[in-house]
Design a protein around this motif. Structure first.
Motif, mmCIF file in Angstrom:
data_model
loop_
_atom_site.group_PDB
_atom_site.id
_atom_site.type_symbol
_atom_site.label_atom_id
_atom_site.label_comp_id
_atom_site.label_asym_id
_atom_site.label_seq_id
_atom_site.Cartn_x
_atom_site.Cartn_y
_atom_site.Cartn_z
ATOM 1 N N CYS A 1 -17.622 14.776 47.371
ATOM 2 C CA CYS A 1 -18.817 14.178 46.784
ATOM 3 C C CYS A 1 -19.191 12.919 47.553
ATOM 4 O O CYS A 1 -18.312 12.100 47.879
ATOM 5 N N ASP A 2 -20.473 12.766 47.851
ATOM 6 C CA ASP A 2 -20.934 11.538 48.489
ATOM 7 C C ASP A 2 -20.653 10.370 47.529
ATOM 8 O O ASP A 2 -21.165 10.340 46.405
ATOM 9 N N PRO A 3 -19.818 9.401 47.938
ATOM 10 C CA PRO A 3 -19.442 8.307 47.025
ATOM 11 C C PRO A 3 -20.628 7.510 46.504
ATOM 12 O O PRO A 3 -20.536 6.914 45.419
ATOM 13 N N ARG A 4 -21.725 7.505 47.224
ATOM 14 C CA ARG A 4 -22.892 6.740 46.778
ATOM 15 C C ARG A 4 -23.516 7.340 45.525
ATOM 16 O O ARG A 4 -24.276 6.658 44.834
ATOM 17 N N SER A 5 -23.190 8.601 45.224
ATOM 18 C CA SER A 5 -23.718 9.250 44.026
ATOM 19 C C SER A 5 -22.714 9.253 42.877
ATOM 20 O O SER A 5 -22.969 9.858 41.830
ATOM 21 N N HIS B 1 -24.094 13.662 40.705
ATOM 22 C CA HIS B 1 -23.109 13.792 41.778
ATOM 23 C C HIS B 1 -23.595 14.771 42.852
ATOM 24 O O HIS B 1 -24.050 15.876 42.530
ATOM 25 N N HIS B 2 -23.475 14.373 44.106
ATOM 26 C CA HIS B 2 -23.931 15.190 45.235
ATOM 27 C C HIS B 2 -22.713 15.750 45.976
ATOM 28 O O HIS B 2 -22.004 15.011 46.670
ATOM 29 N N TRP B 3 -22.492 17.046 45.834
ATOM 30 C CA TRP B 3 -21.306 17.706 46.382
ATOM 31 C C TRP B 3 -21.624 18.487 47.655
ATOM 32 O O TRP B 3 -22.714 19.054 47.798
ATOM 33 N N TYR B 4 -20.629 18.541 48.556
ATOM 34 C CA TYR B 4 -20.741 19.250 49.835
ATOM 35 C C TYR B 4 -19.442 19.998 50.106
ATOM 36 O O TYR B 4 -18.387 19.649 49.577
ATOM 37 N N SER C 1 -18.173 -2.319 50.724
ATOM 38 C CA SER C 1 -18.355 -1.000 51.321
ATOM 39 C C SER C 1 -19.023 -0.056 50.330
ATOM 40 O O SER C 1 -18.741 -0.089 49.128
ATOM 41 N N THR C 2 -19.907 0.800 50.822
ATOM 42 C CA THR C 2 -20.579 1.768 49.952
ATOM 43 C C THR C 2 -19.786 3.061 49.811
ATOM 44 O O THR C 2 -20.162 3.929 49.012
ATOM 45 N N THR D 1 -13.644 8.669 48.038
ATOM 46 C CA THR D 1 -14.401 9.912 48.124
ATOM 47 C C THR D 1 -13.886 10.920 47.103
ATOM 48 O O THR D 1 -12.790 11.468 47.261
ATOM 49 N N PRO D 2 -14.650 11.196 46.049
ATOM 50 C CA PRO D 2 -14.236 12.226 45.092
ATOM 51 C C PRO D 2 -14.091 13.571 45.793
ATOM 52 O O PRO D 2 -14.900 13.929 46.656
ATOM 53 N N HIS D 3 -13.063 14.329 45.427
ATOM 54 C CA HIS D 3 -12.871 15.638 46.028
ATOM 55 C C HIS D 3 -12.180 16.569 45.045
ATOM 56 O O HIS D 3 -11.558 16.128 44.071
ATOM 57 N N CYS D 4 -12.276 17.880 45.330
ATOM 58 C CA CYS D 4 -11.801 18.885 44.376
ATOM 59 C C CYS D 4 -11.821 20.250 45.058
ATOM 60 O O CYS D 4 -12.816 20.603 45.694
ATOM 61 N N ALA D 5 -10.754 21.017 44.921
ATOM 62 C CA ALA D 5 -10.774 22.407 45.376
ATOM 63 C C ALA D 5 -11.576 23.247 44.389
ATOM 64 O O ALA D 5 -11.632 22.951 43.197
#
Length: 279
Positions: free
Chosen positions: A187-191, A220-223, A245-246, A250-254
């Protein structure tokens, strides 16, 4: 199996968010004492739009988005060989970390091999079994918090971490074959504002750690990068000590990719964490 990179622009995947509760979450990382539960939390599987980052890769960077895909083959021939990983892979990653950040010192301090379970059962915390190999971690999380990040840095580099800003980077790659069935979403941390995090305890036999678990919010913006190969590697920010820092984490998840071929082998991957002291 068709090994060409998928051309879809996005998928709708289910991500494991922390459900609302009135208590502090905990998770045992090894079998708990008799009568104790593995965890005290409930999770909700939220359907999320997850963008195929290969179509926008040129616009994504470690500095601006908290993650980046690299074409970086390793000289390691067997990632199951811990001595080879620690002797070769750690040095490769430390050199790369300094190249990416311009840091003063870098130290890889742990790694983890993961194996997706055969049959692709529902994704959990990757630890709720007696298996010696952790499974894919299907909970939205970040490995360090405002407390545990600085504490880890002081443990590793007490001579420098007090006086310098630092990063903790995570390097993630598939091993043996492409990651088709259970890729990693970022996920983009800015979101992802701080109010969407909840502190949680990780309980080991001899210590207690602390991570963040994510609460769902629609912004939340996921990639993800579908069909990652072993020569490719994701680098993402686990913790940035710089308050301005922006992309501090970094949120992440399988997640289970709905476009994965039926005969996709269970994903195997390695992740390694690296402390980087900055000027």
């Amino acid at each position: 199996m068709d090994m060409q990179a998928p051309q879809h622009r996005f998928v709708t995947g289910k991500l494991g968010y922390l459900a609302p509760s009135g208590h502090r979450p905990y998770q045992y990382m090894t079998p708990p004492p008799a009568g104790a539960a593995w965890h005290n939390t409930e999770y909700e599987q939220r359907a999320c739009r997850i963008v195929n980052a290969r179509h926008v890769a040129a616009s994504l960077s470690l500095e601006n988005n908290g993650f980046e895909l690299l074409d970086r083959p390793s000289k390691v021939s067997d990632f199951n060989d811990a001595a080879q990983v620690q002797g070769v892979y750690y040095r490769e990653l430390e050199q790369l970390a300094l190249e990416l950040t311009g840091g003063l010192r870098a130290q890889v301090f742990d790694h983890q091999l993961r194996q997706r379970e055969a049959g692709r059962p529902a994704l959990g915390f990757g630890r709720e079994a007696a298996s010696t190999t952790p499974a894919a971690l299907g909970r939205v999380h970040n490995d360090y918090t405002e407390s545990s990040g600085p504490r880890r840095a002081r443990q590793l580099m007490p001579d420098m971490a007090q006086d310098h800003p630092f990063l903790i980077l995570n390097f993630w790659r598939p091993v043996d074959y492409a990651a088709l069935d259970t890729p990693l979403a970022l996920c983009d941390p800015r979101s992802f504002p701080m109010q969407d995090w909840a502190c949680a305890d990780l309980i080991y036999p001899d210590r207690k750690g602390e991570i963040y678990l994510g609460r769902h919010a629609p912004g939340h913006h996921w990639y993800y990068y579908p069909a990652m190969t072993p020569r490719e590697m994701l680098v993402f920010v686990s913790f940035d000590s710089r308050l301005d820092s922006t992309v501090r984490m970094t949120p992440h998840c399988a997640f289970d990719d709905p476009t994965a071929p039926d005969d996709a082998p269970p994903r195997r991957s390695i992740e390694a964490r690296c402390l980087v002291v900055l000027d």
